[in-house]
Design a protein around this motif. Sequence first.
Motif, PDB file in Angstrom:
ATOM      1  N   ASN A  86       0.825  -1.210   0.000  1.00  0.00           N
ATOM      2  CA  ASN A  86       0.000   0.000   0.000  1.00  0.00           C
ATOM      3  C   ASN A  86       0.857   1.257   0.000  1.00  0.00           C
ATOM      4  O   ASN A  86       0.537   2.255  -0.663  1.00  0.00           O
ATOM      5  CB  ASN A  86      -0.933  -0.001   1.204  1.00  0.00           C
ATOM      6  CG  ASN A  86      -2.048  -1.025   1.083  1.00  0.00           C
ATOM      7  OD1 ASN A  86      -2.247  -1.608   0.020  1.00  0.00           O
ATOM      8  ND2 ASN A  86      -2.761  -1.260   2.166  1.00  0.00           N
ATOM      9  N   ARG A  87       1.956   1.224   0.766  1.00  0.00           N
ATOM     10  CA  ARG A  87       2.823   2.408   0.811  1.00  0.00           C
ATOM     11  C   ARG A  87       3.464   2.664  -0.540  1.00  0.00           C
ATOM     12  O   ARG A  87       3.543   3.812  -1.001  1.00  0.00           O
ATOM     13  CB  ARG A  87       3.907   2.245   1.884  1.00  0.00           C
ATOM     14  CG  ARG A  87       4.788   3.486   1.969  1.00  0.00           C
ATOM     15  CD  ARG A  87       5.949   3.371   2.917  1.00  0.00           C
ATOM     16  NE  ARG A  87       6.784   4.553   2.818  1.00  0.00           N
ATOM     17  CZ  ARG A  87       7.970   4.682   3.375  1.00  0.00           C
ATOM     18  NH1 ARG A  87       8.476   3.689   4.115  1.00  0.00           N
ATOM     19  NH2 ARG A  87       8.674   5.782   3.222  1.00  0.00           N
ATOM     20  N   GLN A  89       2.372   1.872  -3.530  1.00  0.00           N
ATOM     21  CA  GLN A  89       1.387   2.359  -4.486  1.00  0.00           C
ATOM     22  C   GLN A  89       0.993   3.805  -4.187  1.00  0.00           C
ATOM     23  O   GLN A  89       0.834   4.619  -5.103  1.00  0.00           O
ATOM     24  CB  GLN A  89       0.168   1.446  -4.476  1.00  0.00           C
ATOM     25  CG  GLN A  89       0.444   0.042  -5.006  1.00  0.00           C
ATOM     26  CD  GLN A  89       0.873   0.054  -6.456  1.00  0.00           C
ATOM     27  OE1 GLN A  89       2.056  -0.015  -6.763  1.00  0.00           O
ATOM     28  NE2 GLN A  89      -0.084   0.160  -7.358  1.00  0.00           N
ATOM     29  N   HIS A  90       0.842   4.129  -2.915  1.00  0.00           N
ATOM     30  CA  HIS A  90       0.500   5.501  -2.520  1.00  0.00           C
ATOM     31  C   HIS A  90       1.638   6.453  -2.859  1.00  0.00           C
ATOM     32  O   HIS A  90       1.428   7.514  -3.468  1.00  0.00           O
ATOM     33  CB  HIS A  90       0.192   5.543  -1.026  1.00  0.00           C
ATOM     34  CG  HIS A  90      -0.259   6.895  -0.544  1.00  0.00           C
ATOM     35  ND1 HIS A  90       0.634   7.898  -0.222  1.00  0.00           N
ATOM     36  CD2 HIS A  90      -1.502   7.408  -0.340  1.00  0.00           C
ATOM     37  CE1 HIS A  90      -0.033   8.974   0.163  1.00  0.00           C
ATOM     38  NE2 HIS A  90      -1.327   8.705   0.093  1.00  0.00           N
ATOM     39  N   ASP A  91       2.869   6.089  -2.495  1.00  0.00           N
ATOM     40  CA  ASP A  91       4.011   6.976  -2.724  1.00  0.00           C
ATOM     41  C   ASP A  91       4.300   7.151  -4.208  1.00  0.00           C
ATOM     42  O   ASP A  91       4.625   8.257  -4.664  1.00  0.00           O
ATOM     43  CB  ASP A  91       5.259   6.428  -2.027  1.00  0.00           C
ATOM     44  CG  ASP A  91       5.208   6.540  -0.514  1.00  0.00           C
ATOM     45  OD1 ASP A  91       4.178   7.031   0.016  1.00  0.00           O
ATOM     46  OD2 ASP A  91       6.178   6.134   0.144  1.00  0.00           O
ATOM     47  N   ARG A  94       1.816   9.427  -5.978  1.00  0.00           N
ATOM     48  CA  ARG A  94       1.893  10.825  -5.535  1.00  0.00           C
ATOM     49  C   ARG A  94       3.323  11.354  -5.545  1.00  0.00           C
ATOM     50  O   ARG A  94       3.614  12.366  -4.902  1.00  0.00           O
ATOM     51  CB  ARG A  94       1.279  10.940  -4.133  1.00  0.00           C
ATOM     52  CG  ARG A  94      -0.229  10.721  -4.152  1.00  0.00           C
ATOM     53  CD  ARG A  94      -0.791  10.311  -2.810  1.00  0.00           C
ATOM     54  NE  ARG A  94      -2.237  10.095  -2.912  1.00  0.00           N
ATOM     55  CZ  ARG A  94      -2.790   8.981  -3.398  1.00  0.00           C
ATOM     56  NH1 ARG A  94      -2.011   7.994  -3.819  1.00  0.00           N
ATOM     57  NH2 ARG A  94      -4.094   8.866  -3.478  1.00  0.00           N
ATOM     58  N   HIS A 143      -7.259   1.008  -3.157  1.00  0.00           N
ATOM     59  CA  HIS A 143      -6.493   2.099  -3.767  1.00  0.00           C
ATOM     60  C   HIS A 143      -6.145   1.782  -5.210  1.00  0.00           C
ATOM     61  O   HIS A 143      -6.279   2.633  -6.107  1.00  0.00           O
ATOM     62  CB  HIS A 143      -5.222   2.349  -2.955  1.00  0.00           C
ATOM     63  CG  HIS A 143      -4.325   3.405  -3.522  1.00  0.00           C
ATOM     64  ND1 HIS A 143      -3.323   3.128  -4.433  1.00  0.00           N
ATOM     65  CD2 HIS A 143      -4.275   4.746  -3.311  1.00  0.00           C
ATOM     66  CE1 HIS A 143      -2.693   4.258  -4.760  1.00  0.00           C
ATOM     67  NE2 HIS A 143      -3.248   5.246  -4.086  1.00  0.00           N
ATOM     68  N   ASP A 212      -8.548  12.842  -6.653  1.00  0.00           N
ATOM     69  CA  ASP A 212      -8.940  12.642  -5.254  1.00  0.00           C
ATOM     70  C   ASP A 212     -10.274  13.302  -4.918  1.00  0.00           C
ATOM     71  O   ASP A 212     -10.697  13.300  -3.760  1.00  0.00           O
ATOM     72  CB  ASP A 212      -7.849  13.168  -4.316  1.00  0.00           C
ATOM     73  CG  ASP A 212      -6.620  12.258  -4.298  1.00  0.00           C
ATOM     74  OD1 ASP A 212      -6.735  11.096  -4.748  1.00  0.00           O
ATOM     75  OD2 ASP A 212      -5.551  12.705  -3.854  1.00  0.00           O
TER      76      ASP A 212
END
Length: 251
Positions: A86-87, A89-91, A94, A143, A212
């Motif tokens: 998850n980290r 994919q999020h990082d 963004r 996500h 978002d």
Amino acid sequence: MSLRLDYDGQTAHLLIDRADKRNAFTMAMWEALPGLLEQVRDKGDIRLLILRAADGGTFCAGADIRELLANKDDADWRAANQAAINRVQHDLARFDLPTMAFVEGDAIGGGCGLALACDLRVATPAARFGITPAKLGLVYPLHDVKLLVDLVGPGQARRMLYTGALLSAEEAQRIGLVETIADSPAALADAIMAASPHSIREIKRIVRRVLDGQAEDDAETRAIFAAAFDGADFAEGTAAFVEKRKPEFGK
């Protein structure tokens, strides 16, 4: 850890280097990737990040299934693995700089997810894309489902997720999963590098706001728009336009 960075001028290449395992991601690779993104950010003079296979074959076959099976009964390991994925994919989604996935072979499951998290996707004619949790009795993270829906819409996302089918590069481009089919990322990369880095940086942030859920300007976005007129890139871009030459933007 089977991930490494290579630099070519102001372009950073994040290379997936585990060809003997079809570039499948281990827990250690998921955990290492955010640190590599920080290295690129801290370098200071990089304007583009390209995620690609080191050997030019399979982009990424997803998570390492053997590792997953070996730890399937360890709830703590599963939770840590989920958090690491998850980290990443999020990082990646963004990341400050523009990002591109160059896909030369299969991008499956979590590998397709990595491509989804990039701003743009360039695929060779041999590339294939698929998201296969439904074939394994697993569920794709929310996500990453949103990243997919944002690109291809809910109907095509459902088709990919429900069937786990592998899509050709042509089919992926037709539904909006891939922007360009080419044997090299160079043409798109060169076009990005020729543009204003300030414009790209701020446009990327605004696109993320839209994705978002923001639909109207606020004080911050209005200020970003107004401030560009006082920037060095605007001065150079307009001067180049008047003088009928290519602009030479800074970092």
